[in-house]
Design a protein around this motif. Structure first.
Motif, PDB file in Angstrom:
ATOM      1  N   ALA A 278       0.844  -1.197   0.000  1.00 53.27           N
ATOM      2  CA  ALA A 278       0.000   0.000   0.000  1.00 53.27           C
ATOM      3  C   ALA A 278       0.875   1.242   0.000  1.00 53.27           C
ATOM      4  N   ASP A 279       0.251   2.372  -0.281  1.00 50.49           N
ATOM      5  CA  ASP A 279       0.933   3.653  -0.121  1.00 50.49           C
ATOM      6  C   ASP A 279       0.892   4.007   1.359  1.00 50.49           C
ATOM      7  N   VAL A 280       2.031   4.399   1.907  1.00 46.28           N
ATOM      8  CA  VAL A 280       2.098   4.795   3.306  1.00 46.28           C
ATOM      9  C   VAL A 280       2.840   6.118   3.388  1.00 46.28           C
ATOM     10  N   GLU A 281       2.228   7.081   4.049  1.00 51.60           N
ATOM     11  CA  GLU A 281       2.871   8.382   4.213  1.00 51.60           C
ATOM     12  C   GLU A 281       2.771   8.816   5.662  1.00 51.60           C
ATOM     13  N   SER A 282       3.894   9.225   6.236  1.00 51.79           N
ATOM     14  CA  SER A 282       3.918   9.752   7.597  1.00 51.79           C
ATOM     15  C   SER A 282       3.977  11.267   7.519  1.00 51.79           C
ATOM     16  N   VAL A 283       2.928  11.921   7.954  1.00 53.02           N
ATOM     17  CA  VAL A 283       2.813  13.372   7.857  1.00 53.02           C
ATOM     18  C   VAL A 283       3.106  14.000   9.221  1.00 53.02           C
ATOM     19  N   GLN A 284       3.984  14.992   9.222  1.00 55.42           N
ATOM     20  CA  GLN A 284       4.253  15.719  10.463  1.00 55.42           C
ATOM     21  C   GLN A 284       2.983  16.442  10.898  1.00 55.42           C
ATOM     22  N   SER A 285       2.628  16.293  12.143  1.00 54.25           N
ATOM     23  CA  SER A 285       1.408  16.902  12.650  1.00 54.25           C
ATOM     24  C   SER A 285       1.717  17.839  13.809  1.00 54.25           C
ATOM     25  N   PHE A 286       0.706  18.604  14.212  1.00 55.68           N
ATOM     26  CA  PHE A 286       0.827  19.357  15.456  1.00 55.68           C
ATOM     27  C   PHE A 286       0.691  18.418  16.645  1.00 55.68           C
ATOM     28  N   SER A 332       9.619  24.444  20.293  1.00 54.80           N
ATOM     29  CA  SER A 332       8.675  25.521  20.552  1.00 54.80           C
ATOM     30  C   SER A 332       7.311  24.868  20.745  1.00 54.80           C
ATOM     31  N   PHE A 333       6.310  25.686  21.002  1.00 52.41           N
ATOM     32  CA  PHE A 333       4.952  25.166  21.126  1.00 52.41           C
ATOM     33  C   PHE A 333       4.469  24.616  19.792  1.00 52.41           C
ATOM     34  N   LEU A 334       4.848  25.258  18.685  1.00 58.45           N
ATOM     35  CA  LEU A 334       4.470  24.813  17.351  1.00 58.45           C
ATOM     36  C   LEU A 334       5.558  23.937  16.742  1.00 58.45           C
ATOM     37  N   PRO A 335       5.195  23.027  15.836  1.00 60.99           N
ATOM     38  CA  PRO A 335       6.207  22.297  15.077  1.00 60.99           C
ATOM     39  C   PRO A 335       6.963  23.242  14.144  1.00 60.99           C
ATOM     40  N   GLU A 336       8.136  22.842  13.730  1.00 59.93           N
ATOM     41  CA  GLU A 336       8.983  23.723  12.933  1.00 59.93           C
ATOM     42  C   GLU A 336       8.442  23.987  11.537  1.00 59.93           C
ATOM     43  N   ASP A 337       7.531  23.143  11.028  1.00 63.76           N
ATOM     44  CA  ASP A 337       7.038  23.362   9.674  1.00 63.76           C
ATOM     45  C   ASP A 337       5.762  24.196   9.640  1.00 63.76           C
ATOM     46  N   TYR A 338       5.392  24.781  10.774  1.00 64.16           N
ATOM     47  CA  TYR A 338       4.242  25.687  10.799  1.00 64.16           C
ATOM     48  C   TYR A 338       4.673  27.087  10.362  1.00 64.16           C
ATOM     49  N   ALA A 339       3.747  27.769   9.690  1.00 61.78           N
ATOM     50  CA  ALA A 339       4.056  29.107   9.183  1.00 61.78           C
ATOM     51  C   ALA A 339       4.454  30.055  10.300  1.00 61.78           C
ATOM     52  N   ASN A 340       3.847  29.944  11.456  1.00 63.26           N
ATOM     53  CA  ASN A 340       4.091  30.884  12.549  1.00 63.26           C
ATOM     54  C   ASN A 340       5.086  30.355  13.573  1.00 63.26           C
ATOM     55  N   TYR A 341       5.862  29.348  13.161  1.00 62.53           N
ATOM     56  CA  TYR A 341       6.862  28.776  14.065  1.00 62.53           C
ATOM     57  C   TYR A 341       7.893  29.818  14.486  1.00 62.53           C
ATOM     58  N   HIS A 498       6.351  16.603  18.792  1.00 60.64           N
ATOM     59  CA  HIS A 498       5.211  16.592  17.875  1.00 60.64           C
ATOM     60  C   HIS A 498       5.367  15.344  17.016  1.00 60.64           C
ATOM     61  N   ARG A 499       4.309  14.556  16.925  1.00 64.54           N
ATOM     62  CA  ARG A 499       4.470  13.254  16.284  1.00 64.54           C
ATOM     63  C   ARG A 499       4.035  13.254  14.822  1.00 64.54           C
ATOM     64  N   LYS A 500       4.479  12.245  14.112  1.00 65.22           N
ATOM     65  CA  LYS A 500       4.092  12.037  12.731  1.00 65.22           C
ATOM     66  C   LYS A 500       2.945  11.029  12.689  1.00 65.22           C
ATOM     67  N   LEU A 501       2.042  11.220  11.726  1.00 66.84           N
ATOM     68  CA  LEU A 501       0.857  10.379  11.606  1.00 66.84           C
ATOM     69  C   LEU A 501       0.958   9.544  10.338  1.00 66.84           C
ATOM     70  N   PRO A 502       1.177   8.246  10.457  1.00 66.26           N
ATOM     71  CA  PRO A 502       1.233   7.388   9.269  1.00 66.26           C
ATOM     72  C   PRO A 502      -0.175   6.986   8.811  1.00 66.26           C
ATOM     73  N   THR A 503      -0.442   7.203   7.548  1.00 67.43           N
ATOM     74  CA  THR A 503      -1.713   6.826   6.931  1.00 67.43           C
ATOM     75  C   THR A 503      -1.408   5.915   5.752  1.00 67.43           C
ATOM     76  N   ALA A 504      -2.263   4.940   5.516  1.00 70.67           N
ATOM     77  CA  ALA A 504      -2.087   4.033   4.379  1.00 70.67           C
ATOM     78  C   ALA A 504      -3.310   4.089   3.476  1.00 70.67           C
ATOM     79  N   TRP A 505      -3.071   3.958   2.173  1.00 73.56           N
ATOM     80  CA  TRP A 505      -4.171   3.918   1.214  1.00 73.56           C
ATOM     81  C   TRP A 505      -3.689   3.265  -0.073  1.00 73.56           C
ATOM     82  N   SER A 506      -4.599   2.948  -0.934  1.00 74.24           N
ATOM     83  CA  SER A 506      -4.266   2.384  -2.236  1.00 74.24           C
ATOM     84  C   SER A 506      -4.536   3.411  -3.318  1.00 74.24           C
TER      85      SER A 506
END
Length: 531
Positions: A278-286, A332-341, A498-506
């Motif tokens: 399957a396709d698996v992607e881990s997305v950085q989340s808040f 910081s309180f926000l993850p580094e990939d947030y616009a207002n980091y 801040h954790r990453k969220l792995p999602t799977a799909w086809s």
């Protein structure tokens, strides 16, 4: 910046440039007028009679009424059932005109007019009117409603009907985040809700592209396309079945076998194995793991002691061993990939010697604590590692791992000193004011959980947040930066990572699917591939 999320397919690892939530904050007057869709549907043919099959990890509980819905399942279901005037795209978090015909027209600094989409109807066939909009806002604004979301729209002074399909919103003061906040309120049919409020919570009716047919806890939820929907995000499938699979092994098996086409919350240990089919992607989340202190319990009224606990943590080991690398240590309180980091003035690097020195300066020795944690799967993996780090600086730690409800019952009774728990209010919005106010607003977190609300530092934070929402641009960012610095320095409730969220799909089965950077799955603009 963090490394970009990776996407794996059939054993290959390739870089995937994905949109981050850097566009989460779009100020009034700068919002997009069209939806930022979650994926292109032009590259593959779609079966209009297809049914989306999904695997959901969280339990179904609570009401679907969007005034009070806060569960992971009900909130993500409501993305498909309801519309706000302006909604945030679940993937990009960019605001777009949903039930509104176009983005709000700014009449003056505190007045906005919004035309409703012509011909919009609820899923029972009734037209959506300005009276429904006024009713929807008034019931959330009413303190007696006990809505979780009242504080997020308390900048609104009045909502009135100009005519049958136009509303006027006035604010108490210039509020720069209005486009990002209007979607907090989902528009509901006044007549239906007033006739049977409790029934509405079980059988919701909205103006969105999918209607809910049935919802059976621990089994499944069934949706069908609302054919008369005329908005910007029409359903591309005939329906959806959300299989409620709390057992992670069952979700992985269903995904591997092709029983479902997408699943949320891939166990970290299964990411590489599942990527072969399957396709698996881990997305950085808040989404974060925080450490929280009861400041009524000495010595945790002393910020030096609280800081010592953060410096004591071997975050590299905690993340690599407990999270298998699927998190990023908080700077910081926000993850580094947030616009207002903004990198906080205090960054807690692993420094056990400094931790010991801070305890000495605070006059603390022979400290013994019970560390309260929830029994969330990945939290249970990191809790022993947190204990190990604290034990190493001379703190005698006993773990108390329990179900979330039981853990918070202890917190709310005042029977705790230190807690470690997960949280992610970004499911409701991504602007820094909303995210900070979730934990640092005038609410249960500060009043009874951390007991921090009567301090001078908290008063300063409230002043900063009140100022920032009336500012724009660099001035606003500078004020938020002060708030980030204060929160980090005080360390009353602060993220460990801040954790990453792995999602799977086809991608052979679904067209246009993208994982979201929060709990849940979005099937807006997603279809089933034609065979």
């Amino acid at each position: 910046m963090h490394p970009l999320p990776t996407r794996r397919r059939a054993g290959r690892v390739t870089a995937l440039v994905v949109g981050t939530v850097a566009t989460a904050i779009v100020l009034a007057g700068c919002g997009a007028s069209n939806p930022s869709t979650s994926g292109s549907t032009a590259s593959a043919a779609i079966d209009p009679d297809g049914i989306i099959e999904a695997g959901i990890s969280y339990s179904l509980n609570g009401s679907f009424d969007p005034m009070i819905a806060s569960g992971a399942v009900t909130v993500s279901a409501n993305w498909h059932i309801f519309e706000g005037l302006v909604d945030l795209d679940p993937v990009t978090k960019q605001p777009y005109a949903a039930l509104a015909a176009e983005m709000p027209t700014k009449v003056d600094d505190t007045t906005y007019e919004i035309d409703l989409r012509e011909g919009a109807t609820f899923q029972n066939g009734d037209p959506v009117t300005a009276d429904d909009v006024v009713f929807s806002y008034q019931r959330v604004l009413d303190p007696a409603s006990e809505s979780l979301f009242t504080s997020y729209i308390d900048f609104i002074d009045t909502v009135t009907a100009v005519d049958a399909d136009t509303v006027r919103i006035t604010t108490d003061y210039p509020f720069s985040l209005i486009d990002s906040r209007l979607g907090i309120v989902k528009i509901v049919p006044k007549a239906v809700v007033e006739a049977d409020p409790e029934g509405f919570g079980a059988a919701p009716i909205g103006s969105g592209p999918y209607s809910l047919v049935s919802a059976v806890p621990e089994d499944k939820m069934v949706f069908e396309r609302y054919d008369d929907y005329n908005g910007p995000r029409p359903a591309l499938a005939a329906g959806m079945t959300w299989n409620l699979l709390a057992d992670s092994a069952a979700r992985v098996t269903a995904m591997s076998s092709g029983t479902i086409q997408a699943m949320e919350d891939v166990p970290y240990i299964d990411v590489d194995t599942l990527a072969s089919s399957a396709d698996v992607e881990s997305v950085q989340s808040f989404g974060l793991l925080f450490m929280m202190f009861n400041t009524n319990a000495a010595p945790f009224d002393d910020p030096k002691v609280r800081q010592a606990f953060f410096y004591a943590l071997d975050m590299d080991k905690i993340i690599e061993t407990g999270m298998l690398g699927n998190a990023t240590a908080a700077t910081s309180f926000l993850p580094e990939d947030y616009a207002n980091y903004h990198e906080a003035s205090t960054v807690y690097t692993y420094d056990p010697d400094k931790a010991k020195d801070l305890l000495d300066e605070a006059g603390v020795s022979d400290l013994a604590i019970t560390l309260l944690t929830t029994d969330t799967g990945w939290v249970k993996e990191v809790a022993p590692l947190i204990k190990e780090s604290l034990d190493a600086i001379g703190v005698d730690v006993t773990l108390d791992i329990g179900q979330s409800a039981a853990a918070y019952a202890k917190v709310d009774s005042g029977d705790y000193t230190v807690m470690v728990a997960p949280g992610d209010p970004s499911v409701f919005g991504n602007d820094p004011d909303l995210l900070m106010n979730w934990w640092y607003g005038d609410n249960v977190w500060t009043n009874t959980r951390t007991n921090w609300s009567d301090t001078a530092e908290y008063a300063k934070l409230r002043e900063l947040l009140a100022t920032a929402v009336q500012e724009e641009g660099d001035a606003q960012q500078d004020t938020w930066n002060e708030a980030f610095d204060l929160i980090a320095d005080q360390a009353v409730l602060y993220p460990l990572f801040h954790r990453k969220l792995p999602t799977a799909w086809s991608n052979q089965e679904l067209v246009g699917f993208k994982p979201v950077p929060t709990t849940g799955l979005s099937f807006l603009d997603v279809g089933v591939a034609a065979k």
